[in-house]
Design an enzyme around this catalytic site. Structure first.
Site, PDB file in Angstrom:
ATOM      1  N   ARG A 152     -10.320   5.503   9.493  1.00 42.54           N
ATOM      2  CA  ARG A 152     -10.183   4.171  10.104  1.00 42.54           C
ATOM      3  C   ARG A 152     -11.406   3.746  10.903  1.00 42.54           C
ATOM      4  O   ARG A 152     -11.489   2.602  11.324  1.00 42.54           O
ATOM      5  CB  ARG A 152      -8.976   4.151  11.055  1.00 42.54           C
ATOM      6  CG  ARG A 152      -7.699   4.058  10.280  1.00 42.54           C
ATOM      7  CD  ARG A 152      -6.561   3.593  11.100  1.00 42.54           C
ATOM      8  NE  ARG A 152      -5.414   3.457  10.205  1.00 42.54           N
ATOM      9  CZ  ARG A 152      -4.315   2.849  10.498  1.00 42.54           C
ATOM     10  NH1 ARG A 152      -4.170   2.289  11.651  1.00 42.54           N
ATOM     11  NH2 ARG A 152      -3.333   2.779   9.635  1.00 42.54           N
ATOM     12  N   ARG A 159      -2.119  -9.390  12.692  1.00 45.45           N
ATOM     13  CA  ARG A 159      -2.230  -8.057  12.067  1.00 45.45           C
ATOM     14  C   ARG A 159      -3.197  -8.094  10.886  1.00 45.45           C
ATOM     15  O   ARG A 159      -3.955  -7.157  10.666  1.00 45.45           O
ATOM     16  CB  ARG A 159      -0.851  -7.553  11.616  1.00 45.45           C
ATOM     17  CG  ARG A 159      -0.013  -7.059  12.785  1.00 45.45           C
ATOM     18  CD  ARG A 159       1.047  -6.068  12.367  1.00 45.45           C
ATOM     19  NE  ARG A 159       1.917  -6.541  11.308  1.00 45.45           N
ATOM     20  CZ  ARG A 159       3.136  -7.044  11.493  1.00 45.45           C
ATOM     21  NH1 ARG A 159       3.639  -7.148  12.695  1.00 45.45           N
ATOM     22  NH2 ARG A 159       3.860  -7.437  10.471  1.00 45.45           N
ATOM     23  N   ARG A 191      10.190 -11.064   3.984  1.00 47.74           N
ATOM     24  CA  ARG A 191      10.738  -9.737   4.280  1.00 47.74           C
ATOM     25  C   ARG A 191      11.334  -9.706   5.686  1.00 47.74           C
ATOM     26  O   ARG A 191      12.401  -9.141   5.908  1.00 47.74           O
ATOM     27  CB  ARG A 191       9.637  -8.667   4.129  1.00 47.74           C
ATOM     28  CG  ARG A 191      10.178  -7.251   4.172  1.00 47.74           C
ATOM     29  CD  ARG A 191       9.172  -6.265   3.648  1.00 47.74           C
ATOM     30  NE  ARG A 191       8.103  -6.016   4.604  1.00 47.74           N
ATOM     31  CZ  ARG A 191       7.001  -5.340   4.326  1.00 47.74           C
ATOM     32  NH1 ARG A 191       6.793  -4.859   3.116  1.00 47.74           N
ATOM     33  NH2 ARG A 191       6.083  -5.129   5.254  1.00 47.74           N
ATOM     34  N   LYS A 212       0.813  -1.215   0.000  1.00 55.99           N
ATOM     35  CA  LYS A 212       0.000   0.000   0.000  1.00 55.99           C
ATOM     36  C   LYS A 212       0.850   1.270   0.000  1.00 55.99           C
ATOM     37  O   LYS A 212       0.601   2.188  -0.778  1.00 55.99           O
ATOM     38  CB  LYS A 212      -0.899  -0.045   1.244  1.00 55.99           C
ATOM     39  CG  LYS A 212      -1.930   1.036   1.338  1.00 55.99           C
ATOM     40  CD  LYS A 212      -2.971   0.694   2.402  1.00 55.99           C
ATOM     41  CE  LYS A 212      -2.377   0.465   3.768  1.00 55.99           C
ATOM     42  NZ  LYS A 212      -2.176   1.688   4.533  1.00 55.99           N
ATOM     43  N   ARG A 256      13.919  -9.373  11.157  1.00 55.09           N
ATOM     44  CA  ARG A 256      12.873  -8.971  12.121  1.00 55.09           C
ATOM     45  C   ARG A 256      12.341 -10.209  12.829  1.00 55.09           C
ATOM     46  O   ARG A 256      11.416 -10.858  12.355  1.00 55.09           O
ATOM     47  CB  ARG A 256      11.707  -8.293  11.400  1.00 55.09           C
ATOM     48  CG  ARG A 256      12.058  -6.970  10.765  1.00 55.09           C
ATOM     49  CD  ARG A 256      10.781  -6.400  10.190  1.00 55.09           C
ATOM     50  NE  ARG A 256      10.992  -5.204   9.417  1.00 55.09           N
ATOM     51  CZ  ARG A 256      10.027  -4.568   8.781  1.00 55.09           C
ATOM     52  NH1 ARG A 256       8.788  -5.020   8.829  1.00 55.09           N
ATOM     53  NH2 ARG A 256      10.282  -3.464   8.101  1.00 55.09           N
TER      54      ARG A 256
END
Length: 196
Positions: free
Chosen positions: A90, A146, A129, A15, A135
């Site tokens: 939101r 999420r 990723r 996005k 990470r």
């Protein structure tokens, strides 16, 4: 040509990357509420100070403060001919506020670009990723959570815009240029052609 757009998409759908591309092709600013908060906090504006106190306490910034920040940003000269909103609205209350704000200027949202992608493919993309960037906190459970939160929070808002016939669904999987071309084609089909 002016365009007032919103972009939505689940984590991992690209996005942020596509928001920048759409904005530059239409010659409009990409407005991310996260960026607005950070800018106001770093500049120590009165709104930024209020937001910082709330964020430092680990709370969500309430609708009224978010609305105020967005109103101020949309009043800036570069947004007079259009904008692309990323991360706003939101909540249903924010949708209502944005409707009223735009109605004051005799305008409204032209289209909502919704990047859609297979959830397992997005999880795979984010896990890759995370591994590339080291990470450790981005494990499959966190990533799936999420995705779930995104669906819970965003689905009701998208439904509002779908009822108005404003949502354009675009496949978010593929190369950056490929997805960008799909978005351009979908917007063009709605009479929204890029200006540059």
């Amino acid at each position: 040509m002016s365009a007032r757009l919103i972009i939505v998409g689940p984590p991992g759908a690209g996005k942020g990357t596509q928001a920048g591309r759409i904005a530059s092709s239409f010659g409009i600013p990409a407005i991310s509420t996260g960026d607005i908060f950070r800018k106001n906090v770093s500049e120590g504006t009165p709104l930024g100070q209020r937001a910082k106190a709330i964020m430092d306490a680990g709370e969500y910034v309430p609708d009224d403060l978010t609305n105020e920040l967005v109103r101020d940003r949309l009043a800036e000269p570069d947004a007079s001919e259009g904008f692309l909103l990323d991360g706003y609205p939101r909540t249903p209350a924010q949708v209502e506020y944005l409707d009223g704000l735009l109605a004051e200027h005799g305008t409204g949202i032209d289209a909502v670009v919704q990047l859609v992608a297979d959830q397992d493919a997005l999880v795979g993309r984010l896990l890759n990723r995370a591994a590339e960037q080291g990470r450790a906190d981005d494990n499959e459970q966190t990533i799936r959570r999420r995705q779930q939160v995104y669906q819970e929070q965003t689905a009701p808002l998208v439904a509002v815009y779908q009822q108005r016939g404003l949502v354009v669904d675009v496949d978010g999987l593929g190369g950056v240029d490929e997805v960008g071309d799909r978005i351009a084609a979908a917007l063009s089909a709605r009479g929204l052609a890029a200006s540059v």
